[in-house]
Design a protein around this motif. Structure first.
Motif, PDB file in Angstrom:
ATOM      1  N   ALA A 199       0.853  -1.185   0.000  1.00 11.13           N
ATOM      2  CA  ALA A 199       0.000   0.000   0.000  1.00 11.13           C
ATOM      3  C   ALA A 199       0.888   1.233   0.000  1.00 11.13           C
ATOM      4  O   ALA A 199       1.984   1.219   0.551  1.00 11.13           O
ATOM      5  CB  ALA A 199      -0.925   0.002   1.219  1.00 11.13           C
ATOM      6  N   ILE A 200       0.386   2.298  -0.651  1.00 17.74           N
ATOM      7  CA  ILE A 200       1.167   3.519  -0.760  1.00 17.74           C
ATOM      8  C   ILE A 200       0.763   4.504   0.326  1.00 17.74           C
ATOM      9  O   ILE A 200      -0.351   4.455   0.855  1.00 17.74           O
ATOM     10  CB  ILE A 200       1.001   4.161  -2.154  1.00 17.74           C
ATOM     11  N   ALA A 201       1.681   5.393   0.669  1.00 21.36           N
ATOM     12  CA  ALA A 201       1.402   6.408   1.676  1.00 21.36           C
ATOM     13  C   ALA A 201       0.415   7.439   1.130  1.00 21.36           C
ATOM     14  O   ALA A 201       0.127   7.482  -0.067  1.00 21.36           O
ATOM     15  CB  ALA A 201       2.704   7.090   2.096  1.00 21.36           C
ATOM     16  N   GLY A 202      -0.107   8.267   2.036  1.00 23.61           N
ATOM     17  CA  GLY A 202      -1.057   9.294   1.626  1.00 23.61           C
ATOM     18  C   GLY A 202      -0.387  10.426   0.865  1.00 23.61           C
ATOM     19  O   GLY A 202       0.802  10.390   0.554  1.00 23.61           O
ATOM     20  N   ASP A 203      -1.187  11.457   0.572  1.00 21.12           N
ATOM     21  CA  ASP A 203      -0.713  12.585  -0.217  1.00 21.12           C
ATOM     22  C   ASP A 203      -1.329  13.852   0.373  1.00 21.12           C
ATOM     23  O   ASP A 203      -2.491  13.846   0.782  1.00 21.12           O
ATOM     24  CB  ASP A 203      -1.130  12.423  -1.682  1.00 21.12           C
ATOM     25  N   PRO A 204      -0.573  14.967   0.438  1.00 20.34           N
ATOM     26  CA  PRO A 204      -1.132  16.205   1.001  1.00 20.34           C
ATOM     27  C   PRO A 204      -2.418  16.662   0.318  1.00 20.34           C
ATOM     28  O   PRO A 204      -3.248  17.333   0.936  1.00 20.34           O
ATOM     29  CB  PRO A 204       0.000  17.219   0.797  1.00 20.34           C
ATOM     30  N   ARG A 205      -2.601  16.300  -0.947  1.00 19.32           N
ATOM     31  CA  ARG A 205      -3.816  16.722  -1.648  1.00 19.32           C
ATOM     32  C   ARG A 205      -5.067  16.065  -1.072  1.00 19.32           C
ATOM     33  O   ARG A 205      -6.177  16.585  -1.243  1.00 19.32           O
ATOM     34  CB  ARG A 205      -3.680  16.412  -3.143  1.00 19.32           C
ATOM     35  N   TYR A 233      -5.595   5.579  -3.731  1.00 18.33           N
ATOM     36  CA  TYR A 233      -5.510   6.850  -3.023  1.00 18.33           C
ATOM     37  C   TYR A 233      -4.761   6.707  -1.696  1.00 18.33           C
ATOM     38  O   TYR A 233      -3.662   7.219  -1.533  1.00 18.33           O
ATOM     39  CB  TYR A 233      -6.913   7.413  -2.792  1.00 18.33           C
ATOM     40  N   TRP A 234      -5.368   5.993  -0.738  1.00 18.26           N
ATOM     41  CA  TRP A 234      -4.742   5.869   0.588  1.00 18.26           C
ATOM     42  C   TRP A 234      -5.458   4.785   1.363  1.00 18.26           C
ATOM     43  O   TRP A 234      -6.693   4.768   1.438  1.00 18.26           O
ATOM     44  CB  TRP A 234      -4.827   7.200   1.328  1.00 18.26           C
ATOM     45  N   SER A 255      -0.298  11.415 -10.779  1.00 20.60           N
ATOM     46  CA  SER A 255       0.984  11.484 -10.069  1.00 20.60           C
ATOM     47  C   SER A 255       1.268  10.185  -9.325  1.00 20.60           C
ATOM     48  O   SER A 255       2.439   9.774  -9.206  1.00 20.60           O
ATOM     49  CB  SER A 255       0.981  12.665  -9.101  1.00 20.60           C
ATOM     50  N   ARG A 256       0.238   9.509  -8.835  1.00 20.58           N
ATOM     51  CA  ARG A 256       0.421   8.209  -8.175  1.00 20.58           C
ATOM     52  C   ARG A 256       0.988   7.198  -9.165  1.00 20.58           C
ATOM     53  O   ARG A 256       1.913   6.447  -8.854  1.00 20.58           O
ATOM     54  CB  ARG A 256      -0.899   7.685  -7.633  1.00 20.58           C
ATOM     55  N   ARG A 257       0.408   7.168 -10.353  1.00 19.72           N
ATOM     56  CA  ARG A 257       0.882   6.220 -11.376  1.00 19.72           C
ATOM     57  C   ARG A 257       2.338   6.504 -11.757  1.00 19.72           C
ATOM     58  O   ARG A 257       3.148   5.582 -11.899  1.00 19.72           O
ATOM     59  CB  ARG A 257      -0.016   6.300 -12.598  1.00 19.72           C
ATOM     60  N   GLN A 258       2.655   7.774 -11.934  1.00 26.59           N
ATOM     61  CA  GLN A 258       4.030   8.130 -12.284  1.00 26.59           C
ATOM     62  C   GLN A 258       4.999   7.737 -11.175  1.00 26.59           C
ATOM     63  O   GLN A 258       6.086   7.204 -11.436  1.00 26.59           O
ATOM     64  CB  GLN A 258       4.115   9.632 -12.564  1.00 26.59           C
ATOM     65  N   MET A 259       4.603   7.984  -9.929  1.00 30.31           N
ATOM     66  CA  MET A 259       5.440   7.619  -8.781  1.00 30.31           C
ATOM     67  C   MET A 259       5.667   6.112  -8.740  1.00 30.31           C
ATOM     68  O   MET A 259       6.803   5.640  -8.553  1.00 30.31           O
ATOM     69  CB  MET A 259       4.780   8.091  -7.495  1.00 30.31           C
ATOM     70  N   LEU A 260       4.605   5.335  -8.923  1.00 25.62           N
ATOM     71  CA  LEU A 260       4.729   3.881  -8.868  1.00 25.62           C
ATOM     72  C   LEU A 260       5.585   3.346 -10.009  1.00 25.62           C
ATOM     73  O   LEU A 260       6.340   2.386  -9.831  1.00 25.62           O
ATOM     74  CB  LEU A 260       3.347   3.242  -8.886  1.00 25.62           C
ATOM     75  N   ARG A 261       5.466   3.952 -11.179  1.00 24.37           N
ATOM     76  CA  ARG A 261       6.289   3.505 -12.303  1.00 24.37           C
ATOM     77  C   ARG A 261       7.765   3.732 -12.004  1.00 24.37           C
ATOM     78  O   ARG A 261       8.616   2.870 -12.275  1.00 24.37           O
ATOM     79  CB  ARG A 261       5.874   4.240 -13.576  1.00 24.37           C
ATOM     80  N   ILE A 262       8.094   4.895 -11.439  1.00 16.47           N
ATOM     81  CA  ILE A 262       9.488   5.189 -11.080  1.00 16.47           C
ATOM     82  C   ILE A 262       9.979   4.196 -10.025  1.00 16.47           C
ATOM     83  O   ILE A 262      11.104   3.680 -10.108  1.00 16.47           O
ATOM     84  CB  ILE A 262       9.603   6.638 -10.570  1.00 16.47           C
ATOM     85  N   THR A 294       6.287   0.069  -3.260  1.00 18.00           N
ATOM     86  CA  THR A 294       5.534   1.159  -2.635  1.00 18.00           C
ATOM     87  C   THR A 294       6.401   2.077  -1.782  1.00 18.00           C
ATOM     88  O   THR A 294       5.906   3.087  -1.273  1.00 18.00           O
ATOM     89  CB  THR A 294       4.404   0.574  -1.765  1.00 18.00           C
ATOM     90  N   LEU A 295       7.664   1.733  -1.612  1.00 19.44           N
ATOM     91  CA  LEU A 295       8.578   2.600  -0.864  1.00 19.44           C
ATOM     92  C   LEU A 295       9.260   3.583  -1.808  1.00 19.44           C
ATOM     93  O   LEU A 295       9.241   3.414  -3.035  1.00 19.44           O
ATOM     94  CB  LEU A 295       9.638   1.763  -0.148  1.00 19.44           C
ATOM     95  N   ALA A 296       9.872   4.598  -1.239  1.00 19.37           N
ATOM     96  CA  ALA A 296      10.656   5.541  -2.029  1.00 19.37           C
ATOM     97  C   ALA A 296      11.848   4.807  -2.665  1.00 19.37           C
ATOM     98  O   ALA A 296      12.338   3.812  -2.118  1.00 19.37           O
ATOM     99  CB  ALA A 296      11.152   6.683  -1.146  1.00 19.37           C
TER     100      ALA A 296
END
Length: 494
Positions: free
Chosen positions: A134-140, A330-331, A381-388, A459-461
């Motif tokens: 699972a991915i972390a939340g987002d300020p948005r 999302y979260w 942005s979630r998809r782009q982050m996960l792809r990276i 799901t980590l940085a």
């Protein structure tokens, strides 16, 4: 003491208070001697039982078979079983009572390794959590709460119990399905407290205990937990690229329900094509089966992934029940899910929900509706982050563990890695000394299988992913040097 019933694939996994018979424990253990190629036999047996307890495949508070009976079933000496039990007692996962047998327990301060409900390791603790996908939340998400607070006073004039879910959220979900090519009305949507509850409701409302339910393995562990609790007769079929094996099994056993993940499968990342979806719907209609389709990952396709319409859009006259969730896209802290089905099924689910809870939280539902209607930039942005992060994980494995094999998925949040040897449980146990939390391969299947595999989420940085794989490389070195469950476990990194 009530013994666990036999006669179903999950009849040998029990709910407390129960006892395990020798043949049931043997089936759960599977090919336990091959978990480790080195070390004494009793240690390998202890490791296998330990994994079953910490993976939640054996609940705590369950009486294990007697030493003599289990030894006969496993074709080992009684001393082997006695030594394995003694090792487990020392580790705190087993307690023996004079004249009362040996009972499973959780070590003090521990949660089950890989269990679906297990808490993640808190950030900053020095641990790297590769068990929770699972991915972390987002300020948005917090920013969207501002609009929710503006709308909330309108809902405070109502008691807040909405068993079907808030109309605003049901409309948003229905509109989203329609935009994906599946015309949907509000009456076809019911809101739940996450996808896990949605799956539970469908199984509870549409099947009886011991009804045949077909699944592909590996699969989502939470679905296995639901089927175990409901005491379904699970028909597990090996996962393939086009679900051909599943369709064959459906025609052979005529299951009441079929649970599957068509979009970016958990844990493999597989995406079913349009032709395969159409064939599954046709097979379900021929067999009188209903398809329970988990779409929790449907929004997580990357730029290079093909666009495939929802499985329910391929017909079936109401035989497809779709489950979705905010958790993966999302979260996970936003516990909102939904079911899309025909109106009759929705009515049954709402009735069944009365035994779970009355309704989902109003604020959570309003936030979900706001994100679904206005969160396209966030999803991008979630998809782009996960792809990276996926690319970072692929590169790290190629650099540090080049013998591991896997398919690179075009979406989802994890790799399903073939380790090349049956060491998944052993890696999971040893990884704790390196402050890595893993979910072993057997957690995603039945009866102790999948020891050659490990799910690794991206799901980590990126820098944490690289650090985790570097530590895993050291874990593999330890195992290859003959580390066994009886070896001392240190608290510091090596």
């Amino acid at each position: 003491m009530v013994e666990a019933q036999s006669g179903s694939a999950y009849g040998n996994v029990v709910s407390k208070p129960r006892s395990l018979r020798s043949h049931q424990l043997a089936q759960l253990l599977g090919d336990w001697p091959s978990v480790s190629r080195k070390g004494p036999l009793y240690a390998r047996l202890g490791l296998g039982i330990r994994s079953l307890i910490l993976d939640a495949r054996i609940p705590y508070g369950v009486r294990l078979p007697g030493e003599r009976s289990l030894a006969a079933e496993l074709h080992v000496s009684r001393r082997t079983v006695s030594s394995a039990y003694a090792m487990l007692r020392e580790e705190g996962v087993l307690v023996s009572r004079h004249g009362g047998g040996s009972w499973t327990q959780l070590p003090q301060g521990r949660s089950r390794q890989g269990a679906a409900w297990g808490p993640a390791v808190w950030q900053g603790s020095g641990w790297l959590d590769l068990a929770v996908a699972a991915i972390a939340g987002d300020p948005r998400i917090a920013m969207a709460l501002v609009k929710v607070h503006e709308a909330l006073p309108h809902y405070l004039t109502h008691h807040g119990y909405t068993p079907h879910g808030l109309l605003a959220l049901r409309e948003a979900v229905a509109e989203h399905y329609t935009s994906r090519g599946l015309t949907t009305s509000v009456e076809q949507i019911a809101i739940t407290s996450g996808a896990q509850q949605a799956i539970s409701l469908v199984v509870e409302a549409l099947s009886d205990p011991l009804d045949p339910v077909a699944i592909e393995t590996p699969t989502y562990p939470g679905a296995l937990d639901v089927l175990r609790r409901h005491r379904s007769r699970v028909i597990d079929v090996g996962l393939d690229d086009d679900s051909a094996s599943l369709r064959i099994a459906m025609r052979q056993v005529l299951p009441r329900l079929v649970y599957l993940i068509a979009d970016y499968h958990n844990p493999t990342g597989r995406l079913l094509g349009a032709t395969q979806r159409e064939e599954l719907v046709r097979t379900a209609a021929d067999c009188g089966s209903q398809l329970l389709v988990d779409e929790s990952f449907a929004e997580l396709g990357f730029d290079d992934s093909p666009v495939v319409a929802p499985l329910a859009s391929f017909g079936g006259e109401g035989r497809v029940i779709s489950v979705g969730s905010m958790s993966k896209s999302y979260w996970a802290g936003l516990r909102v899910g939904w079911v899309r089905a025909d109106r009759t099924v929705i009515s049954h689910l709402v009735e069944a929900r009365a035994t779970f809870d009355m309704a989902s939280p109003v604020v959570d539902q309003l936030l979900a509706a706001e994100l679904i209607r206005g969160g396209s930039d966030l999803l991008d942005s979630r998809r782009q982050m996960l792809r990276i992060q996926r690319d970072a994980l692929v590169e790290a494995i190629h650099s540090h563990l080049p013998n591991w094999q896997f398919e690179v998925p075009c979406g989802g949040i994890s790799l399903w890695v073939n380790l090349g040897e049956p060491i998944s449980t052993l890696l999971t146990a040893r990884a704790e000394s390196y402050q890595i939390r893993l979910a072993s391969g057997p957690r995603f299947g039945l009866s102790g299988t999948l020891e050659n595999f490990l799910r690794i989420p991206f799901t980590l940085a990126p820098h944490d992913i690289v650090a985790a794989i570097e530590r895993l490389s050291a874990v593999v070195t330890d195992v290859n040097r003959g580390w066994s469950i009886t070896a001392p476990v240190g608290d510091t990194l090596v």
